[in-house]
Design a protein around this motif. Sequence first.
Motif, PDB file in Angstrom:
ATOM      1  N   ARG A 166       0.888  -1.476  -0.173  1.00  0.00           N
ATOM      2  CA  ARG A 166      -0.054  -0.085   0.242  1.00  0.00           C
ATOM      3  C   ARG A 166       0.718   1.345  -0.198  1.00  0.00           C
ATOM      4  O   ARG A 166      -0.016   2.256  -0.514  1.00  0.00           O
ATOM      5  N   LYS A 167       2.268   1.610   0.366  1.00  0.00           N
ATOM      6  CA  LYS A 167       3.278   2.610   0.532  1.00  0.00           C
ATOM      7  C   LYS A 167       2.698   3.295   1.112  1.00  0.00           C
ATOM      8  O   LYS A 167       2.655   4.409   0.326  1.00  0.00           O
ATOM      9  N   PRO A 168       2.107   3.381   2.566  1.00  0.00           N
ATOM     10  CA  PRO A 168       1.695   4.527   2.754  1.00  0.00           C
ATOM     11  C   PRO A 168       2.966   5.965   3.177  1.00  0.00           C
ATOM     12  O   PRO A 168       3.931   5.265   3.784  1.00  0.00           O
ATOM     13  N   ASP A 169       2.324   7.289   3.308  1.00  0.00           N
ATOM     14  CA  ASP A 169       3.482   7.764   3.819  1.00  0.00           C
ATOM     15  C   ASP A 169       4.035   7.814   5.411  1.00  0.00           C
ATOM     16  O   ASP A 169       4.641   8.271   6.119  1.00  0.00           O
ATOM     17  N   ILE A 170       2.105   7.385   5.825  1.00  0.00           N
ATOM     18  CA  ILE A 170       1.844   7.793   7.391  1.00  0.00           C
ATOM     19  C   ILE A 170       1.470   6.651   7.558  1.00  0.00           C
ATOM     20  O   ILE A 170       0.548   6.435   6.770  1.00  0.00           O
ATOM     21  N   ALA A 171       2.071   5.738   8.396  1.00  0.00           N
ATOM     22  CA  ALA A 171       1.130   4.727   9.061  1.00  0.00           C
ATOM     23  C   ALA A 171       1.206   4.596  10.644  1.00  0.00           C
ATOM     24  O   ALA A 171       1.894   4.307  11.348  1.00  0.00           O
ATOM     25  N   ALA A 172      -0.222   4.375  10.695  1.00  0.00           N
ATOM     26  CA  ALA A 172      -0.724   4.882  12.292  1.00  0.00           C
ATOM     27  C   ALA A 172      -1.448   3.591  12.849  1.00  0.00           C
ATOM     28  O   ALA A 172      -2.588   2.874  12.081  1.00  0.00           O
ATOM     29  N   PHE A 173      -0.954   3.256  13.907  1.00  0.00           N
ATOM     30  CA  PHE A 173      -1.216   1.492  14.384  1.00  0.00           C
ATOM     31  C   PHE A 173      -2.154   1.470  15.507  1.00  0.00           C
ATOM     32  O   PHE A 173      -2.443   2.803  16.585  1.00  0.00           O
ATOM     33  N   SER A 174      -3.527   1.227  15.406  1.00  0.00           N
ATOM     34  CA  SER A 174      -4.786   1.471  16.689  1.00  0.00           C
ATOM     35  C   SER A 174      -4.308  -0.284  17.512  1.00  0.00           C
ATOM     36  O   SER A 174      -3.777  -0.945  17.013  1.00  0.00           O
TER      37      SER A 174
ATOM     38  N   GLY B 125      -1.455   4.551  18.213  1.00  0.00           N
ATOM     39  CA  GLY B 125      -3.064   5.076  19.779  1.00  0.00           C
ATOM     40  C   GLY B 125      -3.532   3.932  19.982  1.00  0.00           C
ATOM     41  O   GLY B 125      -3.210   2.764  19.077  1.00  0.00           O
ATOM     42  N   GLY B 126      -4.266   4.620  21.298  1.00  0.00           N
ATOM     43  CA  GLY B 126      -5.028   3.551  21.585  1.00  0.00           C
ATOM     44  C   GLY B 126      -4.815   2.792  23.091  1.00  0.00           C
ATOM     45  O   GLY B 126      -3.819   3.456  23.319  1.00  0.00           O
ATOM     46  N   PRO B 127      -5.638   2.276  23.590  1.00  0.00           N
ATOM     47  CA  PRO B 127      -5.074   2.441  25.430  1.00  0.00           C
ATOM     48  C   PRO B 127      -3.802   1.992  25.452  1.00  0.00           C
ATOM     49  O   PRO B 127      -3.486   1.609  26.558  1.00  0.00           O
ATOM     50  N   GLU B 128      -3.361   0.707  25.037  1.00  0.00           N
ATOM     51  CA  GLU B 128      -2.656   0.114  25.224  1.00  0.00           C
ATOM     52  C   GLU B 128      -1.235   0.775  25.040  1.00  0.00           C
ATOM     53  O   GLU B 128       0.041   0.622  25.078  1.00  0.00           O
ATOM     54  N   VAL B 129      -1.337   2.373  24.146  1.00  0.00           N
ATOM     55  CA  VAL B 129       0.332   2.735  24.096  1.00  0.00           C
ATOM     56  C   VAL B 129      -0.063   4.558  25.086  1.00  0.00           C
ATOM     57  O   VAL B 129       0.797   5.113  25.062  1.00  0.00           O
ATOM     58  N   SER B 130      -1.586   4.643  24.853  1.00  0.00           N
ATOM     59  CA  SER B 130      -2.175   5.897  26.087  1.00  0.00           C
ATOM     60  C   SER B 130      -0.973   6.114  26.973  1.00  0.00           C
ATOM     61  O   SER B 130      -0.869   7.304  27.692  1.00  0.00           O
ATOM     62  N   TYR B 131      -1.818   5.251  27.932  1.00  0.00           N
ATOM     63  CA  TYR B 131      -0.751   5.040  29.255  1.00  0.00           C
ATOM     64  C   TYR B 131       0.452   5.316  29.900  1.00  0.00           C
ATOM     65  O   TYR B 131       1.128   5.516  30.978  1.00  0.00           O
ATOM     66  N   ASP B 132       1.495   4.755  28.840  1.00  0.00           N
ATOM     67  CA  ASP B 132       3.101   4.530  28.396  1.00  0.00           C
ATOM     68  C   ASP B 132       3.521   5.177  27.572  1.00  0.00           C
ATOM     69  O   ASP B 132       4.155   4.509  26.943  1.00  0.00           O
TER      70      ASP B 132
ATOM     71  N   LEU C 217       5.402   9.238  16.865  1.00  0.00           N
ATOM     72  CA  LEU C 217       4.576   9.929  18.000  1.00  0.00           C
ATOM     73  C   LEU C 217       3.388   8.821  18.376  1.00  0.00           C
ATOM     74  O   LEU C 217       2.747   7.925  17.459  1.00  0.00           O
ATOM     75  N   VAL C 218       2.583   9.403  19.550  1.00  0.00           N
ATOM     76  CA  VAL C 218       1.840   8.314  20.217  1.00  0.00           C
ATOM     77  C   VAL C 218       0.632   9.723  20.725  1.00  0.00           C
ATOM     78  O   VAL C 218       0.522  10.662  20.549  1.00  0.00           O
ATOM     79  N   MET C 219      -1.048   9.199  19.777  1.00  0.00           N
ATOM     80  CA  MET C 219      -1.939  10.003  20.107  1.00  0.00           C
ATOM     81  C   MET C 219      -2.351   9.273  21.366  1.00  0.00           C
ATOM     82  O   MET C 219      -3.040   7.835  21.801  1.00  0.00           O
ATOM     83  N   ASN C 220      -2.397  10.284  22.492  1.00  0.00           N
ATOM     84  CA  ASN C 220      -2.803   9.597  23.896  1.00  0.00           C
ATOM     85  C   ASN C 220      -4.321  10.332  23.846  1.00  0.00           C
ATOM     86  O   ASN C 220      -5.216  11.312  23.669  1.00  0.00           O
ATOM     87  N   GLY C 221      -5.089   9.128  24.853  1.00  0.00           N
ATOM     88  CA  GLY C 221      -6.361   9.180  24.517  1.00  0.00           C
ATOM     89  C   GLY C 221      -7.402   8.979  23.594  1.00  0.00           C
ATOM     90  O   GLY C 221      -6.983   8.423  22.618  1.00  0.00           O
ATOM     91  N   GLU C 222      -8.648   9.826  23.400  1.00  0.00           N
ATOM     92  CA  GLU C 222      -9.731  10.187  22.917  1.00  0.00           C
ATOM     93  C   GLU C 222      -8.637  10.734  21.294  1.00  0.00           C
ATOM     94  O   GLU C 222      -8.387  11.680  21.427  1.00  0.00           O
ATOM     95  N   GLY C 223      -8.601  10.765  20.204  1.00  0.00           N
ATOM     96  CA  GLY C 223      -8.290  11.308  19.390  1.00  0.00           C
ATOM     97  C   GLY C 223      -8.893  11.471  17.874  1.00  0.00           C
ATOM     98  O   GLY C 223      -8.110  11.843  16.714  1.00  0.00           O
ATOM     99  N   GLU C 224     -10.329  11.666  17.810  1.00  0.00           N
ATOM    100  CA  GLU C 224     -10.504  11.923  16.278  1.00  0.00           C
ATOM    101  C   GLU C 224      -9.813  13.837  16.109  1.00  0.00           C
ATOM    102  O   GLU C 224      -9.340  13.618  15.104  1.00  0.00           O
ATOM    103  N   ALA C 225     -10.081  15.097  17.359  1.00  0.00           N
ATOM    104  CA  ALA C 225      -9.199  16.417  16.794  1.00  0.00           C
ATOM    105  C   ALA C 225      -7.902  15.837  17.138  1.00  0.00           C
ATOM    106  O   ALA C 225      -7.275  16.546  16.165  1.00  0.00           O
ATOM    107  N   THR C 226      -7.397  15.245  17.508  1.00  0.00           N
ATOM    108  CA  THR C 226      -5.928  14.733  17.587  1.00  0.00           C
ATOM    109  C   THR C 226      -5.465  14.608  16.069  1.00  0.00           C
ATOM    110  O   THR C 226      -4.694  15.481  15.309  1.00  0.00           O
TER     111      THR C 226
END
Length: 559
Positions: free
Chosen positions: A52-60, A88-95, A108-117
Amino acid sequence: MKILLIAINAKYIHSNLAVYSLKAYAKDPRVELAEYTINHLREAILADIYKRKPDIAAFSCYLWNIDYVRALIPELKQVLPDVRIWAGGPEVSYDSGDFLTAFPQAELVMNGEGEATFRELLTGADLSTVKGITFREPDGTIRENPPRPLLSLNELPFLYENLDAFENRIIYYESSRGCPFSCSYCMSSIDKRVRFRSLELVKKELQFFLDHKVPQVKFVDRTFNCSHAHALGIWNYIKDHDNGITNFHFEISADLLTEEELTLLRSFRPGLAQFEIGVQSTNPETLKAISRNVEFSKIARTVEQVRQGGNIHQHLDLIAGLPYEDFESFQKSYNDVYALKPDQLQLGFLKVLKGSPMHAKAENFGIVYRALAPYEVLKSDWISYEELLKLKSVEEMTEIYYNSRQFTHTMEYLEPLFPDAFTMYARLGAFYEEKGYAGRSHSRMGRLNILREFALETPGCSQTLAEACLLYDLYLRENSKSRPSWAPDLSGEKDAIYAFYQKEANEHYYLKYEESWQPRQLMHMTHLEIFQGKDWVLFDYRSRNPLTGDAAVHRISHE
């Protein structure tokens, strides 16, 4: 630029609500979704992402997939050196800081609720100004920005305008976020600010599901009925607009149900709703230690009232490994809940989740747990690893012989032959171990034969009654093409059985079908069993209980 939101689900029938919500809120055509399951080979997931050759790969990141994500991130960076990796997601948000330290490939990590971020990140904003992230500075320094204010749920777009992507999959829906309670084992206890989507929007979206005859809508609200007005508004709506097909799943707190709500629930079509109710323990000291301020007696009364209505499936949960719950205490909790006769009784094992109050208190309670996800308890000051293994066996036997609803009458017959229900399932688990049946895959007929073998070795068991119960359970669920070798030979009754179907095809006394069917067609759609050589029982598979799936049963008079 291509941004790929990556979800690795536990099963194919699951979907990842988070990535769909991020994509919908972002409204950015550059965003694509990639969903896999933990049953995919890791190499296959890596290959597909690479293609798929993404420029950004964001894992949930969740409990069930974090090991996959941890393995994929370094490999992905090796094959796509220029890809930017977000998580992003609960497995990375708190550490999040520890995560970025462990995985220098991630940006980077998106902490907590992520839509607006997520939407702000896609604008190319300076990372130092984006609230709700932890990120890596150019010099390698890891920095955590202030948290982001929470959204109004009315801002979130509806995710299911196109249902093609969700064919044969569970539809997850949220009408609220947050939970007002403080259960220490639960991540929802962190956010007590409950936010609700407006009833006007919710009703409009539920009507979409009803119009499209979606089989099931599963609400992910942590405590659906924490607001009586919100719950009543939704429950009244689905009752008044019931399409006769769609089932709605709710996670509720039984002790909060009011008489007004119970009265409404009794009027539901059987199968319109199902409830998941977390009991967790009936030990008052345990409940106090986990900040769960409920009275089991009140839960029990409510569950019994709902059960008597006979129209709502109830799934009750227990958690093993909690503070102050030793083996004997858990046995009592199990028996207390089993006595309520829930449609399903799930035994879970404490998971010490990052960011939860239990995580902070685990050492104080002597709780030892696995270092890797799902961080399940190994032992505590009250229960040993050996005892937890015994509970694992009880869990498996409960799942097979109770929750499957395939052996209901046989288990009800056997239960009085044991000190209590827990002991029955514990001994059945031990029987599997002794006979070498444990750890092997068995067909339903195989499970049936093992249960017969177990029953016949149980003191006080009548072989005649046990086999009658087993046969009844077998044909209650399916018109089995194979017949147990020990079942009575009905070949001498063939003429009498065929004569019954000839008469029924003409008179429709028991099988009141609108269509006309020939005798052999009726025989294919039903099963006629003769118990103890005299009692005729007709199982009708075209007419099933919507809660249990059991066939309709007719006792045939000799006339």
